[in-house]
Scaffold this active site. Structure first.
Site, PDB file in Angstrom:
ATOM      1  N   CYS A  87      -0.015   3.842   2.678  1.00 12.71           N
ATOM      2  CA  CYS A  87       0.405   3.330   3.994  1.00 12.71           C
ATOM      3  C   CYS A  87       1.884   3.640   4.223  1.00 12.71           C
ATOM      4  CB  CYS A  87       0.185   1.824   4.083  1.00 12.71           C
ATOM      5  SG  CYS A  87      -1.528   1.289   3.908  1.00 12.71           S
ATOM      6  N   CYS A 144       0.834  -1.217   0.000  1.00 14.42           N
ATOM      7  CA  CYS A 144       0.000   0.000   0.000  1.00 14.42           C
ATOM      8  C   CYS A 144       0.865   1.262   0.000  1.00 14.42           C
ATOM      9  CB  CYS A 144      -0.913  -0.040   1.221  1.00 14.42           C
ATOM     10  SG  CYS A 144      -1.800   1.486   1.565  1.00 14.42           S
TER      11      CYS A 144
END
Length: 106
Positions: free
Chosen positions: A32, A29
């Site tokens: 993230c 991600c």
């Protein structure tokens, strides 16, 4: 660094914590990864008042399902082990700092 928890260790890790942030994330991600340094900085700042945890959604699907995590990153705010609210998506450090500052005063 935030403590890594799993579906199995979640309850034991968060139950007796007055205020906790659980970062639902995945290694692939991008947002993230962008938010990780901000969370590390905030963890240092709030270390006496907020406990930070990380949970990899790829490896811990039970919790992601239980808390209806539909996209990542998602931060789950818990008070004494009880989920109170979610913050989904990328947030800059200043905005997260403002959010946490309000929550520790509640």
């Amino acid at each position: 660094m935030a403590e890594e928890i799993t579906d199995q260790s979640f309850a034991a890790a968060t139950t007796d914590v007055p205020l906790a942030i659980v970062d639902f994330w995945a290694p692939w991600c991008g947002p993230c990864k962008m938010m990780a340094p901000s969370l590390e900085n905030l963890e240092k700042k709030y270390s006496q008042r907020v406990k930070f945890f990380k949970i990899n959604v790829d490896d811990n699907k039970e919790l992601a399902s239980k808390y209806k995590i539909m996209s990542i990153p998602t931060l789950l705010l818990l008070r004494n082990g009880v989920a109170k609210e979610k913050v989904t998506g990328f947030y800059p450090q200043a905005k997260l700092d403002h959010y946490l500052e309000r929550k520790v005063k509640e």
